[in-house]
Scaffold this motif. Structure first.
Motif, PDB file in Angstrom:
ATOM      1  N   LEU A 159     -19.345 -53.620  32.539  1.00  0.00           N
ATOM      2  CA  LEU A 159     -20.144 -53.906  33.473  1.00  0.00           C
ATOM      3  C   LEU A 159     -19.823 -55.279  34.056  1.00  0.00           C
ATOM      4  CD1 LEU A 159     -22.887 -53.225  34.970  1.00  0.00           C
ATOM      5  CD2 LEU A 159     -24.076 -54.715  33.079  1.00  0.00           C
ATOM      6  N   ARG A 160     -19.327 -55.532  35.376  1.00  0.00           N
ATOM      7  CA  ARG A 160     -18.807 -56.716  35.732  1.00  0.00           C
ATOM      8  C   ARG A 160     -19.482 -57.326  37.177  1.00  0.00           C
ATOM      9  NH1 ARG A 160     -14.661 -53.185  36.089  1.00  0.00           N
ATOM     10  NH2 ARG A 160     -14.384 -53.529  38.181  1.00  0.00           N
ATOM     11  N   SER A 161     -20.212 -56.399  37.719  1.00  0.00           N
ATOM     12  CA  SER A 161     -20.912 -56.692  39.054  1.00  0.00           C
ATOM     13  C   SER A 161     -22.059 -57.693  38.927  1.00  0.00           C
ATOM     14  CB  SER A 161     -21.375 -55.446  39.881  1.00  0.00           C
ATOM     15  OG  SER A 161     -22.154 -55.922  40.676  1.00  0.00           O
ATOM     16  N   LEU A 162     -22.064 -58.844  39.499  1.00  0.00           N
ATOM     17  CA  LEU A 162     -23.171 -59.606  39.211  1.00  0.00           C
ATOM     18  C   LEU A 162     -24.456 -59.027  39.702  1.00  0.00           C
ATOM     19  CD1 LEU A 162     -24.108 -62.698  38.423  1.00  0.00           C
ATOM     20  CD2 LEU A 162     -23.324 -63.051  41.039  1.00  0.00           C
ATOM     21  N   GLY A 163     -24.475 -58.213  40.779  1.00  0.00           N
ATOM     22  CA  GLY A 163     -25.755 -57.732  41.112  1.00  0.00           C
ATOM     23  C   GLY A 163     -26.207 -56.658  40.176  1.00  0.00           C
ATOM     24  N   ALA A 164     -25.218 -55.875  39.362  1.00  0.00           N
ATOM     25  CA  ALA A 164     -25.685 -54.890  38.564  1.00  0.00           C
ATOM     26  C   ALA A 164     -26.177 -55.560  37.092  1.00  0.00           C
ATOM     27  CB  ALA A 164     -24.448 -53.969  38.127  1.00  0.00           C
ATOM     28  N   VAL A 165     -25.612 -56.783  37.020  1.00  0.00           N
ATOM     29  CA  VAL A 165     -26.088 -57.394  35.698  1.00  0.00           C
ATOM     30  C   VAL A 165     -27.552 -57.967  36.056  1.00  0.00           C
ATOM     31  CG1 VAL A 165     -25.647 -59.494  34.440  1.00  0.00           C
ATOM     32  CG2 VAL A 165     -23.811 -58.137  34.789  1.00  0.00           C
ATOM     33  N   ARG A 166     -27.751 -58.572  37.028  1.00  0.00           N
ATOM     34  CA  ARG A 166     -28.917 -58.985  37.508  1.00  0.00           C
ATOM     35  C   ARG A 166     -30.159 -57.759  37.420  1.00  0.00           C
ATOM     36  NH1 ARG A 166     -27.933 -62.200  42.221  1.00  0.00           N
ATOM     37  NH2 ARG A 166     -27.377 -63.742  40.902  1.00  0.00           N
ATOM     38  N   ARG A 167     -29.774 -56.889  38.023  1.00  0.00           N
ATOM     39  CA  ARG A 167     -30.605 -55.590  37.896  1.00  0.00           C
ATOM     40  C   ARG A 167     -30.899 -55.027  36.703  1.00  0.00           C
ATOM     41  NH1 ARG A 167     -27.957 -50.502  40.371  1.00  0.00           N
ATOM     42  NH2 ARG A 167     -27.062 -50.870  38.135  1.00  0.00           N
ATOM     43  N   LEU A 168     -29.807 -55.414  35.579  1.00  0.00           N
ATOM     44  CA  LEU A 168     -30.020 -54.704  34.462  1.00  0.00           C
ATOM     45  C   LEU A 168     -31.061 -55.769  33.558  1.00  0.00           C
ATOM     46  CD1 LEU A 168     -29.017 -53.331  31.860  1.00  0.00           C
ATOM     47  CD2 LEU A 168     -27.454 -54.888  31.416  1.00  0.00           C
ATOM     48  N   PHE A 169     -30.801 -56.950  33.925  1.00  0.00           N
ATOM     49  CA  PHE A 169     -31.882 -57.861  32.943  1.00  0.00           C
ATOM     50  C   PHE A 169     -32.899 -57.925  33.731  1.00  0.00           C
ATOM     51  CE2 PHE A 169     -27.611 -59.123  31.185  1.00  0.00           C
ATOM     52  CZ  PHE A 169     -28.061 -59.376  29.900  1.00  0.00           C
ATOM     53  N   GLU A 170     -33.170 -57.810  35.008  1.00  0.00           N
ATOM     54  CA  GLU A 170     -34.434 -57.919  35.624  1.00  0.00           C
ATOM     55  C   GLU A 170     -35.490 -56.761  35.338  1.00  0.00           C
ATOM     56  OE1 GLU A 170     -33.646 -58.841  39.631  1.00  0.00           O
ATOM     57  OE2 GLU A 170     -33.440 -60.914  39.385  1.00  0.00           O
ATOM     58  N   SER A 171     -34.934 -55.420  35.446  1.00  0.00           N
ATOM     59  CA  SER A 171     -35.826 -54.264  35.416  1.00  0.00           C
ATOM     60  C   SER A 171     -35.354 -53.382  34.279  1.00  0.00           C
ATOM     61  CB  SER A 171     -35.731 -53.527  36.685  1.00  0.00           C
ATOM     62  OG  SER A 171     -34.271 -53.258  37.315  1.00  0.00           O
ATOM     63  N   GLY A 172     -34.526 -53.712  33.417  1.00  0.00           N
ATOM     64  CA  GLY A 172     -33.974 -52.983  32.253  1.00  0.00           C
ATOM     65  C   GLY A 172     -34.983 -53.072  31.132  1.00  0.00           C
ATOM     66  N   GLU A 173     -34.593 -51.786  30.180  1.00  0.00           N
ATOM     67  CA  GLU A 173     -35.700 -52.058  28.931  1.00  0.00           C
ATOM     68  C   GLU A 173     -34.826 -52.554  27.941  1.00  0.00           C
ATOM     69  OE1 GLU A 173     -37.388 -48.108  28.030  1.00  0.00           O
ATOM     70  OE2 GLU A 173     -36.942 -47.613  30.186  1.00  0.00           O
ATOM     71  N   SER A 174     -35.519 -53.223  27.004  1.00  0.00           N
ATOM     72  CA  SER A 174     -34.833 -53.873  25.973  1.00  0.00           C
ATOM     73  C   SER A 174     -35.238 -53.396  24.379  1.00  0.00           C
ATOM     74  CB  SER A 174     -34.815 -55.167  26.207  1.00  0.00           C
ATOM     75  OG  SER A 174     -36.024 -55.648  25.823  1.00  0.00           O
ATOM     76  N   GLY A 175     -34.423 -53.844  23.340  1.00  0.00           N
ATOM     77  CA  GLY A 175     -34.775 -53.554  21.997  1.00  0.00           C
ATOM     78  C   GLY A 175     -33.992 -54.465  21.247  1.00  0.00           C
ATOM     79  N   PHE A 176     -34.321 -54.365  20.018  1.00  0.00           N
ATOM     80  CA  PHE A 176     -33.515 -55.066  19.041  1.00  0.00           C
ATOM     81  C   PHE A 176     -33.138 -54.244  17.675  1.00  0.00           C
ATOM     82  CE2 PHE A 176     -33.111 -57.791  15.249  1.00  0.00           C
ATOM     83  CZ  PHE A 176     -32.189 -58.893  15.646  1.00  0.00           C
ATOM     84  N   ILE A 177     -32.065 -54.151  17.572  1.00  0.00           N
ATOM     85  CA  ILE A 177     -31.415 -53.461  16.304  1.00  0.00           C
ATOM     86  C   ILE A 177     -30.428 -54.366  15.568  1.00  0.00           C
ATOM     87  CG2 ILE A 177     -29.983 -51.579  14.993  1.00  0.00           C
ATOM     88  CD1 ILE A 177     -31.343 -49.693  17.144  1.00  0.00           C
ATOM     89  N   PHE A 178     -30.612 -55.141  14.245  1.00  0.00           N
ATOM     90  CA  PHE A 178     -30.106 -55.999  13.697  1.00  0.00           C
ATOM     91  C   PHE A 178     -28.672 -55.723  13.706  1.00  0.00           C
ATOM     92  CE2 PHE A 178     -28.092 -58.353  10.072  1.00  0.00           C
ATOM     93  CZ  PHE A 178     -28.344 -59.537  10.509  1.00  0.00           C
ATOM     94  N   PRO A 179     -27.642 -56.555  14.204  1.00  0.00           N
ATOM     95  CA  PRO A 179     -27.782 -57.891  14.695  1.00  0.00           C
ATOM     96  C   PRO A 179     -27.601 -57.807  16.081  1.00  0.00           C
ATOM     97  CG  PRO A 179     -25.410 -57.391  13.998  1.00  0.00           C
ATOM     98  CD  PRO A 179     -26.123 -56.304  13.917  1.00  0.00           C
ATOM     99  N   PHE A 180     -27.974 -57.078  16.927  1.00  0.00           N
ATOM    100  CA  PHE A 180     -27.975 -56.802  18.207  1.00  0.00           C
ATOM    101  C   PHE A 180     -29.110 -56.709  19.084  1.00  0.00           C
ATOM    102  CE2 PHE A 180     -23.902 -55.137  17.020  1.00  0.00           C
ATOM    103  CZ  PHE A 180     -22.882 -55.774  17.781  1.00  0.00           C
ATOM    104  N   ARG A 181     -29.348 -57.601  20.154  1.00  0.00           N
ATOM    105  CA  ARG A 181     -30.465 -57.294  21.002  1.00  0.00           C
ATOM    106  C   ARG A 181     -29.796 -56.271  22.084  1.00  0.00           C
ATOM    107  NH1 ARG A 181     -33.284 -59.239  25.786  1.00  0.00           N
ATOM    108  NH2 ARG A 181     -31.722 -60.629  26.496  1.00  0.00           N
TER     109      ARG A 181
END
Length: 122
Positions: free
Chosen positions: A12-34
């Motif tokens: 994932l390199r596109s700034l727009g795709a990264v922005r979209r990912l963090f603005e409207s993506g779903e998240s979770g946590f499994i140790f040691p990663f978010r």
């Protein structure tokens, strides 16, 4: 190209795709990663992944690089979990959130569990 490779087109390199990912993506946590993921149905399957090891937890670049290499290797060997599903355009970010440098086996197990949970939600 080998099934176990990680070419530049899968990162994932596109700034727009990264922005979209963090603005409207779903998240979770499994140790040691978010992890954060964003999926949209598509005619062809495309998976792009971003690896991050924050400087906040690992000040030395050699430690960050070691953790990043372990994470990339774990993902590279287990990415077929994502490719076995239906066609979807998926962006995924793996953010290492532990202060310790964990062994490869722990990292690989966590990456496998993350990929399985993402596939479960699709």
């Amino acid at each position: 190209m080998s099934a176990h490779s990680l070419p530049r087109t899968e990162r994932l390199r596109s700034l727009g795709a990264v922005r979209r990912l963090f603005e409207s993506g779903e998240s979770g946590f499994i140790f040691p990663f978010r992890y954060v993921w964003f999926a949209e149905p598509d005619t062809e399957q495309s998976v792009e992944v971003l690896f991050s090891v924050p400087k906040k937890f690992h000040k030395r670049a050699n430690k960050r690089n070691l953790v990043r290499r372990r994470t990339k290797e774990a993902y590279r060997l287990q990415k077929q979990i994502l490719h076995d599903g239906r066609p979807v355009n998926l962006d995924l970010a793996l953010i290492y959130s532990s202060k310790e440098t964990l062994p490869y086996k722990t990292v690989a197990n966590a990456v496998r569990r993350i990929l399985e949970s993402v596939v479960e939600h699709l």
